[in-house]
Design a protein around this motif. Sequence first.
Motif, PDB file in Angstrom:
ATOM      1  N   GLN A   1      22.751  -5.976  -0.834  1.00  0.00           N
ATOM      2  CA  GLN A   1      23.246  -7.043  -1.616  1.00  0.00           C
ATOM      3  C   GLN A   1      24.560  -6.442  -2.285  1.00  0.00           C
ATOM      4  O   GLN A   1      24.353  -5.366  -2.963  1.00  0.00           O
ATOM      5  CB  GLN A   1      22.432  -7.873  -2.421  1.00  0.00           C
ATOM      6  CG  GLN A   1      22.860  -9.101  -2.877  1.00  0.00           C
ATOM      7  CD  GLN A   1      21.717  -9.759  -3.833  1.00  0.00           C
ATOM      8  OE1 GLN A   1      20.483  -9.462  -3.363  1.00  0.00           O
ATOM      9  NE2 GLN A   1      21.917 -10.728  -4.636  1.00  0.00           N
ATOM     10  N   GLY A   2      25.661  -7.211  -2.344  1.00  0.00           N
ATOM     11  CA  GLY A   2      26.929  -6.801  -3.062  1.00  0.00           C
ATOM     12  C   GLY A   2      28.117  -7.214  -2.519  1.00  0.00           C
ATOM     13  O   GLY A   2      28.164  -7.829  -1.719  1.00  0.00           O
TER      14      GLY A   2
ATOM     15  N   TRP B   1      27.666  -4.024  -6.897  1.00  0.00           N
ATOM     16  CA  TRP B   1      26.480  -5.192  -7.107  1.00  0.00           C
ATOM     17  C   TRP B   1      27.146  -6.269  -7.963  1.00  0.00           C
ATOM     18  O   TRP B   1      26.839  -7.343  -7.658  1.00  0.00           O
ATOM     19  CB  TRP B   1      25.577  -4.345  -7.998  1.00  0.00           C
ATOM     20  CG  TRP B   1      24.519  -5.324  -8.303  1.00  0.00           C
ATOM     21  CD1 TRP B   1      24.316  -6.057  -9.544  1.00  0.00           C
ATOM     22  CD2 TRP B   1      23.315  -5.730  -7.476  1.00  0.00           C
ATOM     23  NE1 TRP B   1      23.100  -6.765  -9.345  1.00  0.00           N
ATOM     24  CE2 TRP B   1      22.562  -6.495  -8.251  1.00  0.00           C
ATOM     25  CE3 TRP B   1      23.108  -5.331  -6.347  1.00  0.00           C
ATOM     26  CZ2 TRP B   1      21.417  -7.347  -7.525  1.00  0.00           C
ATOM     27  CZ3 TRP B   1      21.924  -5.812  -5.828  1.00  0.00           C
ATOM     28  CH2 TRP B   1      21.046  -6.966  -6.375  1.00  0.00           C
ATOM     29  N   ASP B   2      27.848  -6.265  -9.107  1.00  0.00           N
ATOM     30  CA  ASP B   2      28.089  -7.120  -9.790  1.00  0.00           C
ATOM     31  C   ASP B   2      29.798  -7.465  -9.616  1.00  0.00           C
ATOM     32  O   ASP B   2      30.622  -6.779  -9.902  1.00  0.00           O
ATOM     33  CB  ASP B   2      28.177  -6.655 -11.361  1.00  0.00           C
ATOM     34  CG  ASP B   2      28.369  -7.881 -12.225  1.00  0.00           C
ATOM     35  OD1 ASP B   2      29.027  -8.945 -11.707  1.00  0.00           O
ATOM     36  OD2 ASP B   2      28.245  -7.581 -13.587  1.00  0.00           O
ATOM     37  N   PRO B   3      29.840  -8.728  -9.090  1.00  0.00           N
ATOM     38  CA  PRO B   3      31.344  -9.083  -8.778  1.00  0.00           C
ATOM     39  C   PRO B   3      32.133  -9.050  -9.984  1.00  0.00           C
ATOM     40  O   PRO B   3      33.314  -8.791  -9.872  1.00  0.00           O
ATOM     41  CB  PRO B   3      30.976 -10.626  -8.333  1.00  0.00           C
ATOM     42  CG  PRO B   3      29.561 -10.639  -7.702  1.00  0.00           C
ATOM     43  CD  PRO B   3      28.987  -9.704  -8.771  1.00  0.00           C
ATOM     44  N   ASN B   4      31.409  -9.387 -11.347  1.00  0.00           N
ATOM     45  CA  ASN B   4      32.419  -9.088 -12.317  1.00  0.00           C
ATOM     46  C   ASN B   4      33.181  -7.819 -12.814  1.00  0.00           C
ATOM     47  O   ASN B   4      33.764  -7.757 -13.573  1.00  0.00           O
ATOM     48  CB  ASN B   4      31.434  -9.670 -13.724  1.00  0.00           C
ATOM     49  CG  ASN B   4      31.262 -11.160 -13.531  1.00  0.00           C
ATOM     50  OD1 ASN B   4      32.037 -11.941 -13.080  1.00  0.00           O
ATOM     51  ND2 ASN B   4      29.766 -11.608 -13.770  1.00  0.00           N
ATOM     52  N   ARG B   5      32.650  -6.719 -12.022  1.00  0.00           N
ATOM     53  CA  ARG B   5      33.263  -5.464 -12.181  1.00  0.00           C
ATOM     54  C   ARG B   5      34.600  -5.503 -11.275  1.00  0.00           C
ATOM     55  O   ARG B   5      35.401  -4.531 -11.335  1.00  0.00           O
ATOM     56  CB  ARG B   5      32.548  -4.371 -11.648  1.00  0.00           C
ATOM     57  CG  ARG B   5      31.210  -4.273 -12.574  1.00  0.00           C
ATOM     58  CD  ARG B   5      30.416  -3.127 -11.956  1.00  0.00           C
ATOM     59  NE  ARG B   5      29.498  -2.805 -13.068  1.00  0.00           N
ATOM     60  CZ  ARG B   5      29.752  -1.965 -13.961  1.00  0.00           C
ATOM     61  NH1 ARG B   5      31.023  -1.270 -14.164  1.00  0.00           N
ATOM     62  NH2 ARG B   5      28.883  -1.745 -15.096  1.00  0.00           N
ATOM     63  N   ILE B   6      35.081  -6.527 -10.575  1.00  0.00           N
ATOM     64  CA  ILE B   6      36.213  -6.514  -9.654  1.00  0.00           C
ATOM     65  C   ILE B   6      37.327  -7.693 -10.248  1.00  0.00           C
ATOM     66  O   ILE B   6      36.902  -8.615 -10.478  1.00  0.00           O
ATOM     67  CB  ILE B   6      35.598  -6.976  -8.245  1.00  0.00           C
ATOM     68  CG1 ILE B   6      34.790  -6.059  -7.503  1.00  0.00           C
ATOM     69  CG2 ILE B   6      36.891  -7.051  -7.294  1.00  0.00           C
ATOM     70  CD1 ILE B   6      34.054  -6.601  -6.384  1.00  0.00           C
ATOM     71  N   LYS B   7      38.520  -7.081 -10.214  1.00  0.00           N
ATOM     72  CA  LYS B   7      39.526  -8.003 -10.619  1.00  0.00           C
ATOM     73  C   LYS B   7      40.543  -7.878  -9.469  1.00  0.00           C
ATOM     74  O   LYS B   7      40.943  -6.921  -8.838  1.00  0.00           O
ATOM     75  CB  LYS B   7      40.181  -7.445 -11.796  1.00  0.00           C
ATOM     76  CG  LYS B   7      39.522  -7.324 -13.159  1.00  0.00           C
ATOM     77  CD  LYS B   7      39.028  -8.762 -13.750  1.00  0.00           C
ATOM     78  CE  LYS B   7      38.218  -8.714 -14.934  1.00  0.00           C
ATOM     79  NZ  LYS B   7      37.482  -9.599 -15.042  1.00  0.00           N
ATOM     80  N   VAL B   8      41.001  -9.061  -8.887  1.00  0.00           N
ATOM     81  CA  VAL B   8      42.183  -9.311  -8.088  1.00  0.00           C
ATOM     82  C   VAL B   8      43.510  -9.054  -8.561  1.00  0.00           C
ATOM     83  O   VAL B   8      43.618  -9.760  -9.512  1.00  0.00           O
ATOM     84  CB  VAL B   8      41.942 -10.454  -7.125  1.00  0.00           C
ATOM     85  CG1 VAL B   8      42.944 -10.678  -6.244  1.00  0.00           C
ATOM     86  CG2 VAL B   8      40.704 -10.811  -6.538  1.00  0.00           C
ATOM     87  N   MET B   9      44.065  -8.199  -7.957  1.00  0.00           N
ATOM     88  CA  MET B   9      45.414  -7.718  -8.405  1.00  0.00           C
ATOM     89  C   MET B   9      46.476  -8.259  -7.651  1.00  0.00           C
ATOM     90  O   MET B   9      47.410  -8.614  -8.017  1.00  0.00           O
ATOM     91  CB  MET B   9      45.489  -6.088  -8.560  1.00  0.00           C
ATOM     92  CG  MET B   9      44.372  -5.404  -9.467  1.00  0.00           C
ATOM     93  SD  MET B   9      44.568  -5.943 -11.245  1.00  0.00           S
ATOM     94  CE  MET B   9      46.067  -5.130 -11.756  1.00  0.00           C
TER      95      MET B   9
END
Length: 164
Positions: free
Chosen positions: A57-58, A133-141
């Motif tokens: 998962q991730g 794992w955690d989508p909150n670690r990702i920022k769309v630039m």
Amino acid sequence: MWAEEDDSYSYEAPCLESYAQPQEWKCYTMYHGTTKERAESIKRCGFKQSPDGMLGQGVYVSRDFNKASRYPLNRPDKERRVLKLRVNVGKVKKIDCQRHPMQKTWHDHGYDTAWVPPGCGMVSSGLEEDCIWDPNRIKVMEVMKPKNESSPQMPEFGYAAYRY
């Protein structure tokens, strides 16, 4: 989780070479290939974890723009988009062989990211891959068109970043 929570998202994370192991708790530029429609949804609502995959998962991403440009497979270039991301990798587990003891359980052992190095036999393309794992670690630039033989890499929107 983010060291710089001052709403200044113009920060350009370094793009680590795909063969170099990511350093824990650092931010890096990575890419995610998707459809034009899904890119719009991700901008509005953020990423959602894939329920399963090679690493479990991730959210699957790569530091290789060319790899991300291939996805989704079996779709024409005009339907594809590549999301340029800033990813806080957190604690990283290297998964470098099939049937690795933590191949799908790395998060249960306290890791935030699973990293598959290039050329290790895990991915048929031989290219690097990461699972966050955690989508909150990702920022769309930025949202970009995929790179192919006939068109250069071009940003589709001039947004500096999105906050989810």
